[in-house]
Design a protein around this motif. Structure first.
Motif, PDB file in Angstrom:
ATOM      1  N   UNK A   1       0.839  -1.203   0.000  1.00  0.00           N
ATOM      2  CA  UNK A   1       0.000   0.000   0.000  1.00  0.00           C
ATOM      3  C   UNK A   1       0.875   1.255   0.000  1.00  0.00           C
ATOM      4  N   UNK A   2       1.967   1.226   0.751  1.00  0.00           N
ATOM      5  CA  UNK A   2       2.888   2.360   0.790  1.00  0.00           C
ATOM      6  C   UNK A   2       3.532   2.577  -0.576  1.00  0.00           C
ATOM      7  N   UNK A   3       4.000   1.488  -1.199  1.00  0.00           N
ATOM      8  CA  UNK A   3       4.637   1.598  -2.509  1.00  0.00           C
ATOM      9  C   UNK A   3       3.660   2.180  -3.528  1.00  0.00           C
ATOM     10  N   UNK A   4       2.421   1.711  -3.511  1.00  0.00           N
ATOM     11  CA  UNK A   4       1.404   2.221  -4.439  1.00  0.00           C
ATOM     12  C   UNK A   4       1.142   3.704  -4.163  1.00  0.00           C
ATOM     13  N   UNK A   5       1.043   4.073  -2.900  1.00  0.00           N
ATOM     14  CA  UNK A   5       0.767   5.465  -2.537  1.00  0.00           C
ATOM     15  C   UNK A   5       1.880   6.411  -2.993  1.00  0.00           C
TER      16      UNK A   5
END
Length: 140
Positions: free
Chosen positions: A12-16
């Motif tokens: 989720x962090x990488x996508x954000x």
């Protein structure tokens, strides 16, 4: 707790953090991961988690403009390739765009993973079960 489908914090962090044209790779258990990108290792045992499950959850969060797969996936894993095409077709309908599929030799694919923001390692042991997702934008 997040309401979104994707509960894995590192993914989720990488996508954000992704912007237009940034890439995220989802790979099988055997895909070599270069030193540059963040390594998000989900592999528990052979087959767990499955490549398609991780791909589906990740594309629930990421606006995908195009994808890159190895020619060998299309040529040697036709059933998996068709499942990926079906997932992308449903994603196109949901996003309202066309998602291009780039096919490159597996050796080229491995080189391209070095430019990814992160590489997610699944437990899948299906040969060539790898994809690079290219981020699009939700406007314009």
């Amino acid at each position: 707790m997040r309401k979104a489908v994707l509960l894995n914090a590192p993914i989720a962090r990488a996508v954000a953090l992704m912007g237009h044209t940034d890439t995220l790779c989802i790979g099988d258990a055997g895909l070599p991961i270069p030193a540059g990108p963040e390594r998000i290792d989900l592999a528990v045992t052979q087959g767990l988690p499955a490549f398609l499950d991780v791909l589906e959850a990740t594309t629930g969060e990421l606006f995908v403009e195009r994808v890159t797969v190895a020619e060998e996936l299309r040529d040697t894993q036709p059933a998996l390739y068709e499942q990926i095409r079906n997932l992308l077709a449903a994603l196109q309908d949901l996003q309202g765009n066309t998602i291009a599929i780039d096919h490159v030799p597996h050796e080229t694919f491995k080189v391209q993973t070095a430019r990814s923001r992160a590489v997610v390692r699944t437990g899948d042991v299906t040969p060539y079960a790898n994809i690079i997702l290219h981020s699009g934008v939700t406007f314009g």
